[in-house]
Design an enzyme around this catalytic site. Structure first.
Site, PDB file in Angstrom:
ATOM      1  N   GLN A 184      67.564  75.168  54.052  1.00 49.74           N
ATOM      2  CA  GLN A 184      67.361  74.678  55.418  1.00 49.74           C
ATOM      3  C   GLN A 184      68.405  75.206  56.400  1.00 49.74           C
ATOM      4  O   GLN A 184      68.351  74.873  57.578  1.00 49.74           O
ATOM      5  CB  GLN A 184      67.408  73.140  55.415  1.00 49.74           C
ATOM      6  N   HIS A 206      60.067  80.934  52.917  1.00 51.74           N
ATOM      7  CA  HIS A 206      59.146  80.267  53.845  1.00 51.74           C
ATOM      8  C   HIS A 206      59.827  79.228  54.730  1.00 51.74           C
ATOM      9  O   HIS A 206      59.176  78.612  55.571  1.00 51.74           O
ATOM     10  CB  HIS A 206      57.973  79.637  53.083  1.00 51.74           C
ATOM     11  N   THR A 244      58.287  91.899  37.525  1.00 54.06           N
ATOM     12  CA  THR A 244      58.163  92.858  38.622  1.00 54.06           C
ATOM     13  C   THR A 244      58.456  92.178  39.952  1.00 54.06           C
ATOM     14  O   THR A 244      57.857  91.150  40.276  1.00 54.06           O
ATOM     15  CB  THR A 244      56.738  93.449  38.654  1.00 54.06           C
ATOM     16  N   CYS A 330      58.655  67.562  49.332  1.00 52.94           N
ATOM     17  CA  CYS A 330      58.802  67.562  47.874  1.00 52.94           C
ATOM     18  C   CYS A 330      58.544  66.177  47.280  1.00 52.94           C
ATOM     19  O   CYS A 330      58.217  66.060  46.102  1.00 52.94           O
ATOM     20  CB  CYS A 330      60.202  68.021  47.484  1.00 52.94           C
TER      21      CYS A 330
END
Length: 406
Positions: A184, A206, A244, A330
């Site tokens: 944050q 994000h 990857t 969350c």
């Protein structure tokens, strides 16, 4: 370029399509990308039903949960979704070299934002994975005469900033590893891992207007912090995170960090102004509103207010045209009051009446004003329906009442 051309053709086709044009969005609401509203579950008389109009979406004020993708980040990602699709770990041809170069540029961009060496940045799927990598190693490092320190830089529910530099200095002087979850904080407030003596840092894409599904962990090289990989595999990312690396996602993360570094000061000033506008206009119109957290050591874009004598979930339902939250995404499935508010000593009733307002890079003054207007309107309405509010208006001290259970 091919994808953009397709989008332009589609836009032209929609513009040229026959039929009525959609009306301008209602104030405080945004048009959803889609032609018609969802079908009702109740059968309707199709012969008499009016033509369905465009679907309106609520304005977005929940940026602590996730942020919209910055268009500049999308521009950086698109070539690696369409044309430059090589595996960055393929060392024998140009496709791999192109992707590897993009990956290393992204690593440099992330490192530059927090004052780190690019070799100290490991790409992960997000802050949760980064936290797990860091804390697993820190727990293993605990000795009888040491302690584990892991602190959130900016709290995601109430926006309080912790004294990271002071904590880092204490940990360094006692030779204790220091980890911070900066999901944050990165890109929103200045951070320097060397000045703050941070050994490990978790970063999420994000939360800074980048793509979902990508993040990074900073791991100090000098003095070296040794971490144990959570998963085995091909040994990518210096053996610390096999698998990857998704080139388009890390390019997006790097671009998001670069944009954040360029615009941090401007964003902070603008968000501070909007936050002050929201808080002042709500508090001057409504009594018994409490701002949760420390008003001085606080990130302005995260505002947590408790509206006494109003149930937070009821207020959220009333504010259906504004996307808000009563706490962390969350833990949003839980009906329990926020553990963060309980930890800072908030009464349970006030904890149940809290709403988190998230102001971000793309929030407008009009959206803030609309949110304030609707919030005031619905708090007043809900209080008028509350017997507790009526008792308070009559001068009754609710704490003096001995409630009985049946």
């Amino acid at each position: 370029m091919l994808l953009r051309a397709a989008w332009r053709r589609a836009a032209v086709a929609v513009t040229a399509a026959p039929g009525p044009k959609p009306a301008a969005p209602t104030r405080g609401l945004r048009l959803r990308v889609g032609d018609h509203a969802p079908q009702s579950a109740v059968p309707a008389d199709t012969t008499a039903a009016p033509e369905a109009g465009p679907v309106l979406r609520p304005l977005y004020m929940d940026v602590q949960a996730t942020t919209p993708l910055d268009p500049r980040v999308l521009d950086a990602m698109l070539p690696y979704l369409i044309n430059y699709y090589g595996n960055p770990h393929s060392r024998t041809h140009a496709y791999g070299w192109e992707s590897e170069a993009a990956m290393e540029r992204a690593r440099q961009q992330v490192a530059s934002l927090i004052g780190a060496d690019p070799r100290e940045i490991i790409f992960t799927s997000g802050a949760t994975e980064s936290n797990n990598i860091a804390i697993k190693e820190l727990e293993a490092a605990i000795q009888p005469d040491t302690s584990l320190v892991s602190v959130m830089t900016v709290n995601n529910e109430i926006g309080v900033k912790q004294p990271i530099a002071e904590i880092g200095q204490i940990c360094s002087s006692r030779k204790v590893y220091f980890h911070t979850d900066a999901a944050q904080a990165v890109g929103k407030i200045p951070l320097d891992v060397n000045d703050m003596k941070i050994d490990l840092m978790s970063i999420s894409g994000h939360k800074i207007y980048g793509p979902k599904g990508v993040g990074a962990i900073y791991i100090r090289r000098r003095p070296r912090v040794r971490v144990e990989a959570l998963q085995s595999g091909g040994g990518q990312e210096r053996g610390m995170r096999s698998g990857t690396v998704p080139t388009p996602l890390v390019v997006g993360l790097g671009a998001a960090c670069e944009v954040a570094q360029q615009e941090m000061e401007y964003d902070h000033k603008r968000i501070s102004k909007l936050a002050e506008r929201l808080i002042q206009n709500i508090m001057k119109s409504l009594p018994d509103v409490v701002m949760n957290g420390d008003p001085e050591h606080h990130y302005p874009g995260c505002i947590n207010l408790s509206f006494a004598y109003v149930e937070g979930e009821s207020l959220l339902m009333a504010l259906k045209d504004v996307a808000l939250s009563s706490g962390s995404a969350c833990t949003s499935a839980s009906l329990e009051p926020s553990y963060v508010l309980r930890a800072i000593g908030t009464d349970e009733d006030l904890a149940h009446s809290s709403i988190r307002f998230g102001i971000g890079r793309f929030t407008t003054e009009e959206e803030v004003d609309y949110t304030v207007e609707k919030c005031i309107q619905h708090v007043k309405r809900l209080r008028e329906m509350s017997p507790l509010w009526e008792m308070v208006q009559d001068g009754i001290d609710l704490k003096s009442i001995k409630w009985t259970q049946h």
